[in-house]
Each structure stands twice: as structure tokens, then as C-alpha cells.
Design a protein around this motif. Structure first.
Motif, PDB file in Angstrom:
ATOM      1  N   PHE A  45     -42.214 -43.893 -68.737  1.00 35.19           N
ATOM      2  CA  PHE A  45     -42.239 -43.099 -69.705  1.00 35.19           C
ATOM      3  C   PHE A  45     -41.124 -41.974 -69.323  1.00 35.19           C
ATOM      4  O   PHE A  45     -40.294 -41.449 -70.293  1.00 35.19           O
ATOM      5  CB  PHE A  45     -43.393 -42.254 -69.900  1.00 35.19           C
ATOM      6  CG  PHE A  45     -43.550 -41.174 -70.963  1.00 35.19           C
ATOM      7  CD1 PHE A  45     -43.590 -41.606 -72.390  1.00 35.19           C
ATOM      8  CD2 PHE A  45     -43.197 -39.991 -70.769  1.00 35.19           C
ATOM      9  CE1 PHE A  45     -43.493 -40.663 -73.362  1.00 35.19           C
ATOM     10  CE2 PHE A  45     -43.248 -39.011 -71.760  1.00 35.19           C
ATOM     11  CZ  PHE A  45     -43.306 -39.369 -73.011  1.00 35.19           C
ATOM     12  N   LEU A  89     -38.491 -38.595 -79.069  1.00 32.10           N
ATOM     13  CA  LEU A  89     -39.536 -39.615 -79.198  1.00 32.10           C
ATOM     14  C   LEU A  89     -39.841 -39.942 -80.637  1.00 32.10           C
ATOM     15  O   LEU A  89     -39.717 -41.037 -80.968  1.00 32.10           O
ATOM     16  CB  LEU A  89     -40.998 -38.912 -78.862  1.00 32.10           C
ATOM     17  CG  LEU A  89     -41.104 -38.697 -77.368  1.00 32.10           C
ATOM     18  CD1 LEU A  89     -42.355 -38.109 -77.031  1.00 32.10           C
ATOM     19  CD2 LEU A  89     -40.881 -40.229 -76.472  1.00 32.10           C
ATOM     20  N   ARG A  93     -38.014 -43.568 -80.430  1.00 33.85           N
ATOM     21  CA  ARG A  93     -38.938 -44.092 -79.713  1.00 33.85           C
ATOM     22  C   ARG A  93     -40.397 -44.334 -80.468  1.00 33.85           C
ATOM     23  O   ARG A  93     -41.164 -44.910 -80.124  1.00 33.85           O
ATOM     24  CB  ARG A  93     -39.371 -43.693 -78.278  1.00 33.85           C
ATOM     25  CG  ARG A  93     -38.103 -43.956 -77.457  1.00 33.85           C
ATOM     26  CD  ARG A  93     -38.091 -45.308 -77.123  1.00 33.85           C
ATOM     27  NE  ARG A  93     -36.850 -45.369 -76.274  1.00 33.85           N
ATOM     28  CZ  ARG A  93     -36.496 -46.769 -75.846  1.00 33.85           C
ATOM     29  NH1 ARG A  93     -37.048 -47.799 -76.574  1.00 33.85           N
ATOM     30  NH2 ARG A  93     -35.662 -46.929 -74.967  1.00 33.85           N
ATOM     31  N   LEU A  97     -43.160 -46.541 -79.251  1.00 33.70           N
ATOM     32  CA  LEU A  97     -44.576 -45.684 -78.868  1.00 33.70           C
ATOM     33  C   LEU A  97     -45.741 -45.871 -79.330  1.00 33.70           C
ATOM     34  O   LEU A  97     -46.797 -45.864 -79.034  1.00 33.70           O
ATOM     35  CB  LEU A  97     -44.093 -44.208 -78.635  1.00 33.70           C
ATOM     36  CG  LEU A  97     -45.113 -43.297 -77.934  1.00 33.70           C
ATOM     37  CD1 LEU A  97     -45.071 -43.633 -76.487  1.00 33.70           C
ATOM     38  CD2 LEU A  97     -44.537 -41.768 -78.141  1.00 33.70           C
ATOM     39  N   ASN A 101     -50.216 -43.177 -80.146  1.00 34.07           N
ATOM     40  CA  ASN A 101     -49.678 -42.383 -78.919  1.00 34.07           C
ATOM     41  C   ASN A 101     -49.133 -41.293 -79.183  1.00 34.07           C
ATOM     42  O   ASN A 101     -48.945 -40.176 -78.333  1.00 34.07           O
ATOM     43  CB  ASN A 101     -48.791 -43.599 -78.157  1.00 34.07           C
ATOM     44  CG  ASN A 101     -49.662 -44.700 -77.727  1.00 34.07           C
ATOM     45  OD1 ASN A 101     -51.075 -44.362 -77.204  1.00 34.07           O
ATOM     46  ND2 ASN A 101     -49.520 -45.902 -77.595  1.00 34.07           N
ATOM     47  N   PHE A 102     -47.867 -41.233 -80.246  1.00 36.62           N
ATOM     48  CA  PHE A 102     -46.919 -40.006 -80.513  1.00 36.62           C
ATOM     49  C   PHE A 102     -48.200 -38.978 -80.720  1.00 36.62           C
ATOM     50  O   PHE A 102     -47.844 -38.001 -80.232  1.00 36.62           O
ATOM     51  CB  PHE A 102     -46.175 -40.433 -81.372  1.00 36.62           C
ATOM     52  CG  PHE A 102     -45.474 -39.173 -82.122  1.00 36.62           C
ATOM     53  CD1 PHE A 102     -44.259 -38.606 -81.449  1.00 36.62           C
ATOM     54  CD2 PHE A 102     -45.476 -38.538 -82.938  1.00 36.62           C
ATOM     55  CE1 PHE A 102     -43.467 -37.645 -81.530  1.00 36.62           C
ATOM     56  CE2 PHE A 102     -44.812 -37.461 -83.588  1.00 36.62           C
ATOM     57  CZ  PHE A 102     -43.698 -37.098 -82.723  1.00 36.62           C
TER      58      PHE A 102
END
Length: 193
Positions: A45, A89, A93, A97, A101-102
Motif C-alpha cells: 500500500f 486513491l 485506485r 482498492l 476499503n476506501f
């Protein structure tokens, strides 16, 4: 490792990095060496976020500068690296992700900061016009339309719920109440042997 700690490691790594005087790989290795407790997932990460923030610095800088133009009177400049990380993010991503999770990363941060930033970043009219135009000045329009925008647009429903949840938290509104289950008392049978 918990999401808050991972974000803090990324913030410390990026805040001490100067592309003019230091190689990105050298700074990243310093960050990893100073955090030997990272497990494999945490290390991956940190590597991905640090490398992505360095690689897409121009695009992220434009995004954050425009955020400060909109919300600058309420937000501190010292938090720009935090916003850069969450912009990376969300823009690059989010599908990898996963939104859950975000969301867990977002909920571990300051509520006001995340509410204002996500409200800005997931604003469809702003994305489709102003931000997209700025991004196309840096990268090819096809790259912006095929690689960046879908990450945001495909997660618009979940992001609206998350922004609403953050807003409710700021307004001190209680979440949905669970129905309480009460224990039914049963009479004692004291004569039974």
C-alpha cells in the motif's frame, strides 16, 4: 495494520520528499526502512500510494489547488498531502482498492476534512467540466476519459452515501437505530428437584 497508520506513513514519506534533491526510490526506501513493522500488504500500500502520488504529481496538484480555491477559507494548507493521497486513491485506485476499503480509510480521518474533500471530488458537474478540462491540459483526453473518470463515476452511488454519512456525523445525527431485542423473563420453578 490499520488504515490511519498507513495513511500517516504515506503522509510522512511524501512530506519529506523533494523531487529536485532526492530520487523517489531512495525516499521510498527510507520510508520503508523506518517502518519495519509493516506487513506485506501494508508495504505494498505504501509503495503504491507513494509511487502514484509522485508519478501523477501534476494532476494531483491541480486537483488539490482547485479544491483550495473552492474550500480554502475552511481548510489548512498543511493537509494538502492528505488530500493528495485521497485524490490518488479515488482517481486511480478506487476500483482496485474497492469502495468498502476506501470507505474504511476515509472514516478513520477527520470527518470535516473528508466530507468537504469528497463532496468536491465527487461533484459530477465539476468533474465533467472544470476538472476534466484541467486534467486534459496535463494528460491525453483519452487517458482521462478511460482511466481516471471511470474510477469516480462508477462509484458515484457509494460515494453519495458516504458523503451523506459524513454529513450526518457532522450534524450529530444518529444513524439508523437497531431494534432492541429484550429478554423475556420466565418464572422460576423453585419446587422442582
Amino acid at each position: 495494520m490499520d488504515p490511519c497508520s498507513l495513511v500517516e506513513i504515506c503522509i510522512k514519506g511524501l512530506s519529506g520528499f523533494d523531487a529536485e534533491t532526492q530520487a523517489a526510490d531512495a525516499r521510498l526506501q527510507e520510508v520503508l526502512d523506518s517502518n519495519p513493522h509493516l506487513d506485506e500488504v501494508g508495504e505494498t500500500f505504501v509503495i503504491e500510494v507513494f509511487s502514484g502520488c509522485v508519478r501523477f504529481h501534476s494532476l494531483l496538484a491541480v486537483t488539490i489547488e482547485n479544491f483550495y480555491l473552492d474550500e480554502g477559507q475552511r481548510m489548512l494548507r498543511k493537509d494538502s498531502i492528505l488530500y493528495r493521497i485521497f485524490a490518488y486513491l479515488a482517481l486511480f485506485r478506487l476500483n482496485d482498492l474497492g469502495f468498502r476499503n476506501f470507505e474504511s480509510f476515509v472514516l478513520k480521518q477527520d470527518t470535516l476534512k473528508m466530507h468537504l474533500f469528497l463532496k468536491y471530488l465527487f461533484d459530477t458537474p465539476k468533474l465533467q467540466s472544470w476538472l476534466k478540462g484541467k486534467w486534459c491540459n496535463i494528460y491525453d483526453q483519452q487517458f482521462v476519459e478511460e482511466s481516471i473518470l471511470p474510477n469516480i463515476l462508477n462509484n458515484m452511488d457509494e460515494s453519495t452515501k458516504l458523503i451523506s454519512q459524513l454529513n450526518d456525523k457532522l450534524q450529530n445525527k444518529a444513524g439508523p437505530k437497531k431494534e432492541s431485542v429484550f429478554t423475556e423473563p420466565k418464572p422460576f420453578n423453585l419446587t422442582k428437584v
